[in-house]
Scaffold this active site. Structure first.
Site, short mmCIF file in Angstrom:
data_model
loop_
_atom_site.label_atom_id
_atom_site.label_comp_id
_atom_site.label_asym_id
_atom_site.label_seq_id
_atom_site.Cartn_x
_atom_site.Cartn_y
_atom_site.Cartn_z
N ASP A 100 46.52 41.86 45.21
CA ASP A 100 45.21 41.22 45.29
C ASP A 100 44.54 41.50 46.63
O ASP A 100 44.95 40.96 47.66
CB ASP A 100 45.39 39.72 45.09
N ASP A 324 37.15 44.71 44.91
CA ASP A 324 38.16 43.68 44.64
C ASP A 324 39.07 44.08 43.49
O ASP A 324 38.60 44.32 42.38
CB ASP A 324 37.45 42.36 44.31
#
Length: 450
Positions: A100, A324
């Site tokens: 992440d 992201d």
């Protein structure tokens, strides 16, 4: 959706002691496989999860009194993430962590059991089984980088067992809490040898409660590998030893069998001369995220008339564009999104679906069409520095139901949110995050197919 409370103003005051790495030569790098544990969720599910994620990501830019500000990670969303197999402890225990780039913390599910027969192998970390597990003392400056429980035990600097307790509250009321500690991780180098990274700081979660972190939406992950820009992220802890950069290739999820993607720590992509670079921007309200400046969008070679202010980060930290890995779909500021949809609708050479998939504004009927990508308009994104990103149609048009494909881009209000280049748009490209030079590179080369 993670809703982590970090002491952000302290990040610049306390530097994480550098982790030590043994058995690695100067010309080696680390290569970790990235896995998709499950297929992409249904498009409507991915849309709902992504929208919820972005809502809570936007909260972190709102000024809050004192020194606390909310930090969120989409790692719990289950929206088509990629997993890293991390070996932690001595002897090593293998766990799957979500990779992440939108968070900093590394944390794993832990158990303090003595008789651990009721736990399945490789589903939880056993600190008692590791000779190198070391809880952080509550007076250690490192402890101030993570939020503590509301009713945390009083810290006694004279007691050797006054450990650092942390607690992360999630947007839906879920939480993880436990001990903040350091451990040894075992990683593969480019030459295939094992390297041992000592004193990696991570959260050892003994209490995991709530749907976000223990239900089906977590996709069976055992924790999160934060790759953000903060000092406690995995990328930061390894960065000083490996040139302070990392790269990855997210392979096409529709391929069968699914190819292996890789997370590379260090100078290991081998195609640097082919990379196109754009500067990384900083947002003091969101120091974790990798911001870039999107300058223009073209459809079939025609540049859309989008005012430059649409892409700017304002004085409150709103707006801008983030790369992201924890978000599946792409999101564009609403004024740009409306122009993209209108131009696609005019130029697409496929019939508009009679009943579009809920949540998607542009869907087409591909019944009987062998290669629908040939009839989809071409998208081009231009970033600062002259870097031009031209994704294939499969990165922004996806099958949402039988014989129906939809534009996998959504709108976001730039006054309260930001644009996002999600992992679906990134598929098939090598992305390099060069933190020392504060730049992001990307290329269609360097992601080999199986």
């Amino acid at each position: 959706m993670f809703h982590l409370i970090l002491l952000c103003s302290l990040l610049s005051l306390f530097l994480l002691p550098p982790a030590t790495l043994a058995a690695v030569s100067d010309d080696e790098y680390l290569k970790l496989p990235l896995l998709r544990k499950s297929p992409l969720p249904s498009p409507t599910q991915a849309l709902a999860l992504d929208t919820r994620r972005l809502h809570f990501l936007s909260l972190r830019r709102k000024p809050i009194p004192f020194v606390k500000s909310p930090v969120t990670s989409g790692a719990s969303s289950g929206s088509g993430q990629y997993f890293v197999d991390l070996r932690i402890g001595q002897p090593p225990q293998s766990l799957l962590l979500i990779a992440d780039t939108g968070s900093d913390l590394v944390w794993v599910k832990c158990s303090a059991c003595r008789n651990c027969s009721h736990h399945s192998p490789a589903t939880v970390f056993f600190p008692r089984h590791s000779s190198t597990f070391s809880p952080t003392h509550c007076y250690d400056p490192l402890c101030r980088l993570v939020p503590g429980p509301v009713r945390a035990p009083k810290c006694n600097h004279t007691r050797i067992h006054s450990t650092c307790h942390y607690e992360y509250a999630y947007a839906d009321g879920s939480l993880t809490s436990g001990l903040f500690a350091t451990e040894t991780t075992t990683l593969k180098t480019s030459s295939g040898r094992d390297a041992y990274l000592k004193s990696v700081a991570f959260g050892c979660g003994f209490r995991i409660a709530g749907q976000s972190v223990s239900g089906a939406s977590f996709n069976g992950a055992h924790g999160v590998m934060g790759l953000g820009r903060g000092p406690i992220s995995f990328a930061s802890q390894l960065g000083r030893r490996f040139g302070n950069k990392f790269s990855y290739c997210l392979m096409d999820y529709t391929l069968s069998p699914p190819p292996t993607s890789y997370l590379i720590i260090g100078n290991g992509n081998g195609v640097r001369s082919k990379l196109l670079f754009t500067p990384l921007l900083t947002n003091p309200f969101s120091p974790t995220f990798y911001y870039v400046r999107l300058k223009s969008i073209s459809v079939n070679g025609v540049k859309l008339q989008i005012h430059p202010s649409v892409w700017e980060i304002d004085g409150s930290g709103n707006g801008g564009t983030v790369v992201d890995s924890g978000t599946t779909l792409a999101f564009l500021a609403d004024p740009a999104y409306r122009l993209v949809v209108a131009n696609f609708r005019r130029r697409i050479r496929l019939p508009i679906a009679a009943a579009p998939t809920p949540g998607f504004d542009l869907c087409v009927n591909v019944s009987g069409v062998a290669k629908p990508e040939k009839f989809v308009p071409r998208l081009k994104l231009e970033f600062a520095g002259g870097a031009v990103f031209v994704p294939p149609p499969r990165n922004y048009f996806i099958e949402t139901e039988e014989n129906v494909q939809c534009l996998a881009i959504q709108a976001v209000n730039p006054k309260v949110g930001f644009s996002v280049i999600g992992n679906l748009m990134q598929q098939g490209f090598l992305f390099e995050f060069d933190r020392d030079r504060s730049r992001l590179g990307f290329s269609r080369r360097g992601c080999g197919l199986p």
